[in-house]
Design a protein around this motif. Structure first.
Motif, PDB file in Angstrom:
ATOM      1  N   UNK A  33      -0.775 -73.579  43.905  1.00  0.00           N
ATOM      2  CA  UNK A  33      -2.140 -73.722  43.371  1.00  0.00           C
ATOM      3  C   UNK A  33      -2.253 -74.826  42.332  1.00  0.00           C
ATOM      4  N   UNK A  34      -1.136 -75.256  41.774  1.00  0.00           N
ATOM      5  CA  UNK A  34      -1.163 -76.260  40.709  1.00  0.00           C
ATOM      6  C   UNK A  34      -0.871 -77.644  41.285  1.00  0.00           C
ATOM      7  N   UNK A  35      -1.791 -78.561  41.090  1.00  0.00           N
ATOM      8  CA  UNK A  35      -1.619 -79.940  41.525  1.00  0.00           C
ATOM      9  C   UNK A  35      -1.250 -80.815  40.327  1.00  0.00           C
ATOM     10  N   UNK A  36      -0.702 -81.967  40.621  1.00  0.00           N
ATOM     11  CA  UNK A  36      -0.390 -82.909  39.544  1.00  0.00           C
ATOM     12  C   UNK A  36      -1.648 -83.307  38.790  1.00  0.00           C
ATOM     13  N   UNK A  37      -2.783 -83.357  39.497  1.00  0.00           N
ATOM     14  CA  UNK A  37      -4.077 -83.642  38.860  1.00  0.00           C
ATOM     15  C   UNK A  37      -4.402 -82.594  37.800  1.00  0.00           C
ATOM     16  N   UNK A  38      -4.105 -81.331  38.100  1.00  0.00           N
ATOM     17  CA  UNK A  38      -4.388 -80.249  37.152  1.00  0.00           C
ATOM     18  C   UNK A  38      -3.626 -80.451  35.851  1.00  0.00           C
ATOM     19  N   UNK A  39      -2.376 -80.869  35.977  1.00  0.00           N
ATOM     20  CA  UNK A  39      -1.534 -81.064  34.792  1.00  0.00           C
ATOM     21  C   UNK A  39      -2.007 -82.255  33.981  1.00  0.00           C
ATOM     22  N   UNK A  40      -2.307 -83.365  34.633  1.00  0.00           N
ATOM     23  CA  UNK A  40      -2.773 -84.554  33.921  1.00  0.00           C
ATOM     24  C   UNK A  40      -4.136 -84.293  33.271  1.00  0.00           C
ATOM     25  N   UNK A  41      -5.019 -83.580  33.977  1.00  0.00           N
ATOM     26  CA  UNK A  41      -6.332 -83.260  33.405  1.00  0.00           C
ATOM     27  C   UNK A  41      -6.209 -82.334  32.203  1.00  0.00           C
ATOM     28  N   UNK A  42      -5.310 -81.376  32.296  1.00  0.00           N
ATOM     29  CA  UNK A  42      -5.114 -80.425  31.190  1.00  0.00           C
ATOM     30  C   UNK A  42      -4.649 -81.148  29.927  1.00  0.00           C
ATOM     31  N   UNK A  43      -3.856 -82.210  30.099  1.00  0.00           N
ATOM     32  CA  UNK A  43      -3.314 -82.964  28.969  1.00  0.00           C
ATOM     33  C   UNK A  43      -4.172 -84.176  28.606  1.00  0.00           C
ATOM     34  N   UNK A  44      -5.212 -84.406  29.405  1.00  0.00           N
ATOM     35  CA  UNK A  44      -6.093 -85.573  29.187  1.00  0.00           C
ATOM     36  C   UNK A  44      -5.311 -86.882  29.238  1.00  0.00           C
ATOM     37  N   UNK A  45      -4.437 -86.968  30.222  1.00  0.00           N
ATOM     38  CA  UNK A  45      -3.703 -88.212  30.457  1.00  0.00           C
ATOM     39  C   UNK A  45      -3.969 -88.647  31.902  1.00  0.00           C
ATOM     40  N   UNK A  46      -3.702 -89.901  32.210  1.00  0.00           N
ATOM     41  CA  UNK A  46      -3.913 -90.379  33.571  1.00  0.00           C
ATOM     42  C   UNK A  46      -2.807 -89.865  34.482  1.00  0.00           C
ATOM     43  N   UNK A  47      -3.134 -89.758  35.757  1.00  0.00           N
ATOM     44  CA  UNK A  47      -2.116 -89.330  36.717  1.00  0.00           C
ATOM     45  C   UNK A  47      -1.004 -90.377  36.806  1.00  0.00           C
ATOM     46  N   UNK A  48      -1.360 -91.623  36.585  1.00  0.00           N
ATOM     47  CA  UNK A  48      -0.363 -92.684  36.603  1.00  0.00           C
ATOM     48  C   UNK A  48       0.675 -92.463  35.499  1.00  0.00           C
ATOM     49  N   UNK A  49       0.200 -92.083  34.305  1.00  0.00           N
ATOM     50  CA  UNK A  49       1.123 -91.802  33.195  1.00  0.00           C
ATOM     51  C   UNK A  49       2.041 -90.640  33.546  1.00  0.00           C
ATOM     52  N   UNK A  50       1.480 -89.622  34.161  1.00  0.00           N
ATOM     53  CA  UNK A  50       2.274 -88.460  34.558  1.00  0.00           C
ATOM     54  C   UNK A  50       3.356 -88.858  35.552  1.00  0.00           C
ATOM     55  N   UNK A  51       2.998 -89.677  36.531  1.00  0.00           N
ATOM     56  CA  UNK A  51       3.963 -90.090  37.555  1.00  0.00           C
ATOM     57  C   UNK A  51       4.998 -91.073  37.020  1.00  0.00           C
ATOM     58  N   UNK A  52       4.697 -91.726  35.901  1.00  0.00           N
ATOM     59  CA  UNK A  52       5.695 -92.594  35.283  1.00  0.00           C
ATOM     60  C   UNK A  52       6.842 -91.777  34.692  1.00  0.00           C
ATOM     61  N   UNK A  53       6.544 -90.546  34.328  1.00  0.00           N
ATOM     62  CA  UNK A  53       7.558 -89.672  33.723  1.00  0.00           C
ATOM     63  C   UNK A  53       8.191 -88.762  34.775  1.00  0.00           C
ATOM     64  N   UNK A  54       7.384 -88.247  35.683  1.00  0.00           N
ATOM     65  CA  UNK A  54       7.886 -87.407  36.776  1.00  0.00           C
ATOM     66  C   UNK A  54       7.363 -87.967  38.089  1.00  0.00           C
ATOM     67  N   UNK A  55       8.259 -88.400  38.952  1.00  0.00           N
ATOM     68  CA  UNK A  55       7.873 -89.092  40.174  1.00  0.00           C
ATOM     69  C   UNK A  55       7.111 -88.206  41.158  1.00  0.00           C
ATOM     70  N   UNK A  56       7.408 -86.901  41.140  1.00  0.00           N
ATOM     71  CA  UNK A  56       6.725 -86.007  42.073  1.00  0.00           C
ATOM     72  C   UNK A  56       6.718 -84.579  41.524  1.00  0.00           C
ATOM     73  N   UNK A  57       6.021 -83.724  42.212  1.00  0.00           N
ATOM     74  CA  UNK A  57       5.849 -82.339  41.780  1.00  0.00           C
ATOM     75  C   UNK A  57       7.170 -81.574  41.789  1.00  0.00           C
ATOM     76  N   UNK A  58       8.024 -81.846  42.775  1.00  0.00           N
ATOM     77  CA  UNK A  58       9.295 -81.132  42.859  1.00  0.00           C
ATOM     78  C   UNK A  58      10.177 -81.436  41.658  1.00  0.00           C
ATOM     79  N   UNK A  59      10.217 -82.709  41.221  1.00  0.00           N
ATOM     80  CA  UNK A  59      11.016 -83.065  40.053  1.00  0.00           C
ATOM     81  C   UNK A  59      10.521 -82.332  38.814  1.00  0.00           C
ATOM     82  N   UNK A  60       9.196 -82.264  38.672  1.00  0.00           N
ATOM     83  CA  UNK A  60       8.611 -81.573  37.523  1.00  0.00           C
ATOM     84  C   UNK A  60       8.891 -80.080  37.594  1.00  0.00           C
TER      85      UNK A  60
END
Length: 226
Positions: A33-60
């Protein structure tokens, strides 16, 4: 140099915030149920910033699982260091497990087993615990709470197989995870106890049932299957 250090500190701080948020969301909603968009939106950061730190959902998710496992291991060490005997340990672990299950979406455990890297990690950790589990059963025998004829390896294997079945087939089981864990206690732990062990365990479970009922929580299925 100061700019590099600032970026490094900021990145580490952001990484920790991402992990904390991901653990909270995965635990509360389940993995799917949790998408990478949900995490980036919750933190008010861009999805690009999130993917710079974690390449994919499995790594996170993998990092989140390692954090939860590490926290669980620390709680276990605390319990063992403070307990007087194996029954104290069992009761404390049971309370911790039930508390964890009540705060975790039921699909979390089965869904995370769809990721090969996570399955491999959990299997390795489980295997590394095996000797500790054998030593625990031997301690229970020496303290007079577990039966002498118990086959350590067989009991541990059967318990492990049962857990795997539950996690892999939970969607078809008409029980909450709390109810499953409660009944596993009866099947395995009560079955290897001596009369002294049964007395201690039954006394605790009777009191725990009363606590659960008074808080409006049932440890038995509302619509049990025939």
């Amino acid at each position: 140099m100061n700019g590099i250090r600032y970026n490094s500190v900021y990145r580490m701080g952001l990484k920790q915030k991402i992990l904390s948020t991901a653990v909270m969301l995965f635990t509360k909603r389940g993995v799917r149920a949790v998408k990478m968009d949900d995490i980036s939106n919750h933190l008010s950061i861009s999805k690009r910033t999130l993917y710079e730190i974690y390449e994919n959902k499995e790594d996170l998710l993998f990092e989140c699982v390692k954090i939860k496992y590490s926290e669980s291991e620390q709680k276990l060490r605390d319990v063992v260091s403070e307990a007087k005997n194996v029954m104290d340990i069992l009761i404390s672990i049971y309370r911790l497990k039930i508390e964890s299950l009540r705060n975790t979406h039921p699909s979390f455990y089965s869904e995370m087993r769809r990721y090969p890297k996570i399955v491999e990690f959990l299997d390795k950790q489980n295997e590394s615990r095996r000797q500790d589990q054998v030593n625990f059963i031997r301690r229970g025998i020496s303290e007079g709470y577990f039966r002498k004829e118990v086959n350590h390896d067989l009991i541990i294997t059967l318990f492990d197989v049962s857990n795997r079945y539950v996690f892999n087939n939970y969607s078809s089981i008409n029980c909450t995870m709390e109810q499953v864990f409660y009944n596993l206690i009866f099947v395995f732990l009560r079955g290897i106890c001596t009369p002294d062990g049964i007395r201690v365990l039954d006394e605790f479970l009777d009191n725990f049932d009363e606590e659960s009922c008074s808080s409006g929580i049932s440890l038995f299925p509302a619509n049990p299957q025939n």
